[in-house]
Design a protein around this motif. Structure first.
Motif, mmCIF file in Angstrom:
data_model
loop_
_atom_site.group_PDB
_atom_site.id
_atom_site.type_symbol
_atom_site.label_atom_id
_atom_site.label_comp_id
_atom_site.label_asym_id
_atom_site.label_seq_id
_atom_site.Cartn_x
_atom_site.Cartn_y
_atom_site.Cartn_z
ATOM 1 N N LYS A 71 6.755 17.093 -26.350
ATOM 2 C CA LYS A 71 5.667 17.834 -25.713
ATOM 3 C C LYS A 71 4.586 18.197 -26.723
ATOM 4 O O LYS A 71 3.383 18.070 -26.428
ATOM 5 C CB LYS A 71 6.219 19.094 -25.061
ATOM 6 N N GLN A 72 4.965 18.638 -27.903
ATOM 7 C CA GLN A 72 3.975 19.013 -28.912
ATOM 8 C C GLN A 72 3.138 17.808 -29.346
ATOM 9 O O GLN A 72 1.938 17.936 -29.602
ATOM 10 C CB GLN A 72 4.665 19.659 -30.110
ATOM 11 N N LEU A 75 0.602 17.351 -26.499
ATOM 12 C CA LEU A 75 -0.449 18.364 -26.531
ATOM 13 C C LEU A 75 -1.418 18.124 -27.685
ATOM 14 O O LEU A 75 -2.635 18.308 -27.535
ATOM 15 C CB LEU A 75 0.174 19.754 -26.633
ATOM 16 N N SER A 76 -0.887 17.701 -28.814
ATOM 17 C CA SER A 76 -1.739 17.403 -29.963
ATOM 18 C C SER A 76 -2.708 16.270 -29.649
ATOM 19 O O SER A 76 -3.894 16.322 -30.012
ATOM 20 C CB SER A 76 -0.869 17.038 -31.164
ATOM 21 N N LEU A 78 -3.795 15.405 -26.653
ATOM 22 C CA LEU A 78 -4.765 15.896 -25.677
ATOM 23 C C LEU A 78 -5.840 16.742 -26.349
ATOM 24 O O LEU A 78 -7.028 16.628 -26.026
ATOM 25 C CB LEU A 78 -4.055 16.703 -24.594
ATOM 26 N N HIS A 79 -5.443 17.588 -27.285
ATOM 27 C CA HIS A 79 -6.413 18.396 -28.042
ATOM 28 C C HIS A 79 -7.354 17.501 -28.845
ATOM 29 O O HIS A 79 -8.529 17.843 -29.034
ATOM 30 C CB HIS A 79 -5.691 19.356 -28.974
ATOM 31 N N PRO A 82 -10.180 15.540 -25.832
ATOM 32 C CA PRO A 82 -10.316 16.287 -24.575
ATOM 33 C C PRO A 82 -10.994 15.459 -23.491
ATOM 34 O O PRO A 82 -12.044 14.860 -23.708
ATOM 35 C CB PRO A 82 -11.186 17.483 -24.976
ATOM 36 N N GLU A 98 -1.059 23.779 -17.844
ATOM 37 C CA GLU A 98 -0.995 23.805 -19.304
ATOM 38 C C GLU A 98 -1.551 22.516 -19.903
ATOM 39 O O GLU A 98 -2.296 22.546 -20.895
ATOM 40 C CB GLU A 98 0.453 24.003 -19.762
ATOM 41 N N PHE A 99 -1.217 21.385 -19.294
ATOM 42 C CA PHE A 99 -1.680 20.107 -19.822
ATOM 43 C C PHE A 99 -3.159 19.878 -19.519
ATOM 44 O O PHE A 99 -3.888 19.314 -20.337
ATOM 45 C CB PHE A 99 -0.821 18.968 -19.259
ATOM 46 N N LYS A 101 -5.400 22.316 -19.289
ATOM 47 C CA LYS A 101 -6.113 23.181 -20.228
ATOM 48 C C LYS A 101 -6.096 22.622 -21.639
ATOM 49 O O LYS A 101 -7.015 22.873 -22.430
ATOM 50 C CB LYS A 101 -5.500 24.582 -20.204
ATOM 51 N N ALA A 102 -5.058 21.851 -21.968
ATOM 52 C CA ALA A 102 -4.971 21.242 -23.301
ATOM 53 C C ALA A 102 -5.922 20.069 -23.462
ATOM 54 O O ALA A 102 -6.140 19.596 -24.581
ATOM 55 C CB ALA A 102 -3.536 20.783 -23.567
#
Length: 258
Positions: A71-72, A75-76, A78-79, A82, A98-99, A101-102
């Motif tokens: 998951k991390q 998220l990394s 996706l950040h 964007p 959550e995803f 918003k990431a």
């Protein structure tokens, strides 16, 4: 036909696997390639080349010891890009936001919607209401049994009773912006496409569809384009040189522009 990149994450690492080999028990899969780069590296590469619509797939079950690492990584990525990538793998109403918003442009859903072998319309309506049709992608990845393609869930391990038909696609298009469809029996094998499946999808093609599975050469891309009537987008995994394959990423981009 557009090229849609992928980032598959398993046990906290970017990998290419043989799709049908994935097992929750022991967090095992037959690996084609394990990258020394993290997911953010690939996200930045796709951002630099202005390629949108790619997907990040988290291949570990939420109860896996590796899920948090996987998951991390997602998220990394996706950040890092964007709005450029979609996120899938264990997505449901409680974690979808959550995803998004990431940085995910869309969330991709399978098992939450296809429950107990059928479409769970209660859950489908919930996730649609939570994120909006315009940010929802349904993963209709499938395997062939007898003479039909059936949707499979739980990291492609469980058959549902839902066949890929025009009637089902017509029904589901009212809930989703796009479909993502892995031909699981050839996923990760770079041995050629599921031509019959591509023909079914190409003859329908009322909303965007990304096809994945079996691409191993530029000849396969030509065959997919013909079978899908030029209406299917495509993901290339194990065959791409980014993931240890023989098809050069830059040449693929040039080919798709033509």
């Amino acid at each position: 036909m557009e090229f849609r990149p992928c980032i598959d994450i398993h046990n906290g690492r970017v990998k290419q696997i043989v799709g049908g080999s994935l097992k929750d028990d022991g967090n095992w899969a037959k690996e084609n390639y394990v990258s020394s780069q993290d997911a953010a590296f690939y996200a930045k590469l796709y951002q630099k080349d202005k390629i949108k619509g790619g997907h990040i797939i988290m291949l570990n079950h939420k109860d896996s010891a590796y899920y948090d690492e996987t998951k991390q990584q997602a998220l990394s990525a996706l950040h890092s890009y964007p709005g450029g990538l979609m996120a899938g793998g264990g997505i449901h109403t409680e974690n979808a936001e959550e995803f998004l918003k990431a940085g995910a442009s869309h969330v991709i859903v399978t098992s939450y919607v296809f429950w107990d072998g059928r479409v769970n319309y209660e859950n489908l309506n919930r996730i649609k209401n939570e994120v909006g049709k315009e940010r929802l992608v349904l993963d209709l990845s499938c395997r062939k049994r007898e003479d039909s393609y059936y949707i499979v869930t739980d990291r492609w391990q469980k058959f549902t009773r839902e066949k890929i038909t025009e009637e089902l696609l017509d029904e589901l298009m009212g809930y989703a912006d796009e479909f993502l469809i892995h031909a699981v029996d050839v996923e990760g094998k770079a041995s050629g496409i599921e031509k019959e499946l591509a023909e079914i999808l190409g003859s329908w093609a009322k909303i965007p569809i990304t096809y994945a599975g079996g691409i191993g050469s530029f000849e396969d891309l030509q065959q997919l384009n013909a079978a899908g009537r030029g209406k299917l987008n495509v993901t290339i995994g194990s065959a791409l040189d980014l993931f240890g394959g023989c098809m050069e990423y830059r040449k693929v981009l040039e080919y798709m522009k033509k």
